[in-house]
Scaffold this motif. Structure first.
Motif, mmCIF file in Angstrom:
data_model
loop_
_atom_site.group_PDB
_atom_site.id
_atom_site.type_symbol
_atom_site.label_atom_id
_atom_site.label_comp_id
_atom_site.label_asym_id
_atom_site.label_seq_id
_atom_site.Cartn_x
_atom_site.Cartn_y
_atom_site.Cartn_z
ATOM 1 N N UNK A 75 0.843 -1.185 0.000
ATOM 2 C CA UNK A 75 0.000 0.000 0.000
ATOM 3 C C UNK A 75 0.890 1.251 0.000
ATOM 4 N N UNK A 76 0.877 1.975 -1.086
ATOM 5 C CA UNK A 76 1.615 3.232 -1.169
ATOM 6 C C UNK A 76 0.871 4.298 -0.366
ATOM 7 N N UNK A 77 1.620 5.121 0.362
ATOM 8 C CA UNK A 77 1.022 6.189 1.171
ATOM 9 C C UNK A 77 1.252 7.520 0.449
ATOM 10 N N UNK A 110 11.788 12.027 -7.117
ATOM 11 C CA UNK A 110 11.734 10.832 -6.283
ATOM 12 C C UNK A 110 10.304 10.309 -6.204
ATOM 13 N N UNK A 111 9.339 11.208 -6.061
ATOM 14 C CA UNK A 111 7.936 10.794 -6.020
ATOM 15 C C UNK A 111 7.553 10.054 -7.298
ATOM 16 N N UNK A 112 8.016 10.548 -8.432
ATOM 17 C CA UNK A 112 7.702 9.893 -9.711
ATOM 18 C C UNK A 112 8.318 8.502 -9.772
ATOM 19 N N UNK A 164 6.166 5.173 -10.195
ATOM 20 C CA UNK A 164 6.456 4.331 -11.352
ATOM 21 C C UNK A 164 6.801 2.905 -10.981
ATOM 22 N N UNK A 165 7.358 2.710 -9.790
ATOM 23 C CA UNK A 165 7.731 1.367 -9.355
ATOM 24 C C UNK A 165 6.525 0.534 -8.952
ATOM 25 N N UNK A 166 5.468 1.200 -8.471
ATOM 26 C CA UNK A 166 4.272 0.493 -7.985
ATOM 27 C C UNK A 166 3.014 1.114 -8.596
ATOM 28 N N UNK A 167 2.892 1.059 -9.920
ATOM 29 C CA UNK A 167 1.755 1.750 -10.560
ATOM 30 C C UNK A 167 0.405 1.143 -10.234
ATOM 31 N N UNK A 176 20.136 7.518 -8.259
ATOM 32 C CA UNK A 176 19.518 6.529 -7.369
ATOM 33 C C UNK A 176 18.494 7.165 -6.433
ATOM 34 N N UNK A 177 17.482 6.386 -6.104
ATOM 35 C CA UNK A 177 16.497 6.740 -5.087
ATOM 36 C C UNK A 177 16.110 5.446 -4.385
ATOM 37 N N UNK A 178 15.348 5.552 -3.294
ATOM 38 C CA UNK A 178 14.995 4.354 -2.546
ATOM 39 C C UNK A 178 13.513 4.240 -2.291
ATOM 40 N N UNK A 179 12.981 3.033 -2.466
ATOM 41 C CA UNK A 179 11.610 2.694 -2.102
ATOM 42 C C UNK A 179 11.648 2.013 -0.752
ATOM 43 N N UNK A 180 11.004 2.598 0.243
ATOM 44 C CA UNK A 180 11.016 2.054 1.604
ATOM 45 C C UNK A 180 9.759 1.213 1.839
ATOM 46 N N UNK A 181 9.949 -0.015 2.271
ATOM 47 C CA UNK A 181 8.864 -0.923 2.627
ATOM 48 C C UNK A 181 8.905 -1.150 4.128
ATOM 49 N N UNK A 182 7.800 -0.911 4.821
ATOM 50 C CA UNK A 182 7.747 -1.145 6.267
ATOM 51 C C UNK A 182 6.585 -2.057 6.592
#
Length: 503
Positions: free
Chosen positions: A327-329, A340-342, A346-349, A481-487
């Motif tokens: 679930x993207x917030x 970074x937002x894009x 884009x990673x989780x469309x 580079x950017x990072x997608x954080x999963x918690x």
């Protein structure tokens, strides 16, 4: 027989003018000798810069080139207006370097006969070891006695707040290192990894007392960021991250209090995990803020990130979430820069958004900073009271603030954090949430402190609630580079590692 083309008029004079400006650090002259074009290129061991604007920023920031002399020069003329120059150089401190430049003549320009560099590549003598990255390094420094372990063949870059037997913990501070005792035992995490077959390549640089997110150490310099030249490496596990990104080690072992694994991993295109609070023993770690300190690590692959977790994390049943369950917030994605937002979107469309907008997020961040500061002074204040002048400016300012935090202020912060923790845990539940690991791509050193608060609004959430957080590398539209954080909920570290491996 092919005749060599004569060297065009003014070319060698322009080449010599460049060399003279480089040795005298005449930034204006150097800037004028690079073509003012978005296609101008400059490459070296730190990476590739594209466009005159990026090249100009490097010239302004690098502080001058080491002294050298030209020992060989070869010119290949392409035509009357283009030529390739290769030069061999001897550095004053020893070693041989090479320089390749593509020159083009602009008939409109008068200065230097119109000649300018359109592309350049520089190689300098390799140091025995890079003291910006390593405090001490070996091949290996500490061997494993488990030849057929799960991690045999892997190498560790151990952050310099984690004990390695036979060496003192330096904490990124020369003054602290001078009086620090030699560790008689490995930190628990180091011992477990050695037992699993990994060896210790070396002890990697950190920012002073791990109290920063930039990677800029006032005493030893900043480790380079090989994935984003001219930008900070991220901290405080900076040396461990750079060692992994450069291939010096395969596992960067560090700590994460307010983002010290997630931020450098995001800035350098690595996988990383901040573990659930208390999931991995912290025996042998120099503390910063015990209520938030955790063990973490970084790797170049999700597979190895998970393999390290199999060694360090407690055995639990794994229930691997699917990509569709993430679930993207949006409210948290909106705290990041547009690029970074894009990348996150884009990673989780196909991800279903979660409608959660923490109304007091800034209050939470401030409470986290206050609580962290109070604990940091409790941990180190007695020693630092008469030694604040030994610290670099940014870290010294944080400890000076920490010294002023009263018990009453700390209690107020603790109450705010208790309410925040309850809300975060309720929202997370059995979900996997996704948002940026850091608010921006790696900034330049000049801009690094200005993005700290923005990033802390994101990173403090896992710290407040003791959540595991895995960062997955992404690329922005400009290739940075950017990072997608999963918690997820505390204790679901293995679930997140399995999910990252499946993405």
């Amino acid at each position: 027989m092919t005749q060599l083309k004569p060297v065009p008029h003014g070319l060698l004079q322009a080449f010599r003018a460049y060399e003279s400006a480089l040795m005298s650090h005449d930034v204006a002259a150097l800037d004028a000798l690079y073509a003012s074009s978005p296609t101008t290129l400059h490459g070296d061991a730190d990476g590739l810069l594209v466009g005159h604007e990026q090249v100009s920023a490097l010239l302004e920031a690098d502080g001058g080139a080491p002294q050298r002399r030209i020992v060989q020069t070869h010119v290949q003329v392409i035509d009357d207006d283009h030529a390739l120059i290769l030069a061999a150089t001897d550095a004053e401190h020893g070693g041989r370097g090479l320089q390749t430049q593509l020159w083009a003549r602009d008939p409109v320009r008068i200065e230097h006969g119109g000649w300018q560099i359109t592309a350049a590549h520089v190689s300098t003598p390799a140091p025995a070891f890079d003291s910006r990255i390593w405090r001490v390094v070996g091949d290996p420094l500490i061997s494993s006695h488990t030849p057929d372990g799960a991690l045999s063949g892997e190498t560790l870059a151990v952050k310099d707040v984690v004990a390695v037997a036979g060496f003192a913990v330096g904490a990124g501070s020369p003054a602290w290192l001078e009086q620090a005792p030699i560790s008689s035992e490995h930190a628990a995490a180091v011992a477990q990894l050695l037992d699993a077959g990994a060896s210790v390549r070396g002890i990697a640089r950190t920012e002073e007392f791990a109290y920063s997110l930039t990677g800029l150490n006032a005493h030893y310099g900043a480790p380079p960021n090989p994935r984003a030249q001219g930008r900070v490496p991220g901290g405080s596990s900076a040396g461990s991250a750079t060692a992994v990104a450069l291939g010096h080690a395969s596992i960067g072992l560090g700590t994460d209090t307010g983002g010290s694994i997630r931020v450098p991993a995001a800035y350098q295109g690595l996988y990383g995990i901040r573990t659930s609070h208390g999931a991995v023993p912290r025996t042998g770690l120099l503390p910063l803020a015990k209520a938030f300190d955790t063990v973490g690590w970084m790797t170049r692959s999700a597979f190895l990130l998970q393999a390290v977790g199999d060694v360090l994390l407690p055995a639990t049943a794994v229930s691997t979430p699917t990509k569709d369950e993430i679930r993207v917030v949006p409210s948290l994605v909106g705290l990041a820069t547009p690029e970074v937002a894009a990348a996150i979107e884009g990673a989780l469309p196909e991800s279903e958004p979660l409608d959660w907008s923490p109304q007091t997020l800034e209050e939470w961040r401030e409470a986290f900073v206050t609580g962290q500061a109070y604990q940091a002074w409790q941990a180190h204040g007695a020693w630092l009271e008469t030694r604040l002048d030994t610290l670099g400016e940014a870290v010294r300012a944080r400890f000076e603030t920490a010294r002023s935090v009263t018990r009453a202020q700390a209690d107020e912060a603790r109450a705010v954090l208790a309410e925040a923790r309850a809300e975060i845990l309720e929202v997370v539940g059995d979900r996997v949430l996704a948002y940026p690991s850091a608010s921006s791509v790696a900034p330049t050193a000049a801009d690094a402190e200005s993005v700290r608060d923005d990033t802390m609004r994101l990173t403090c959430l896992a710290g407040i609630a003791g959540l595991p957080a895995v960062t997955v590398p992404l690329r922005t539209a400009t290739g940075l580079p950017a990072g997608l954080c999963l918690v997820a909920a505390p204790g679901r570290d293995r679930d997140l590692l399995a999910l990252a491996a499946d993405l």
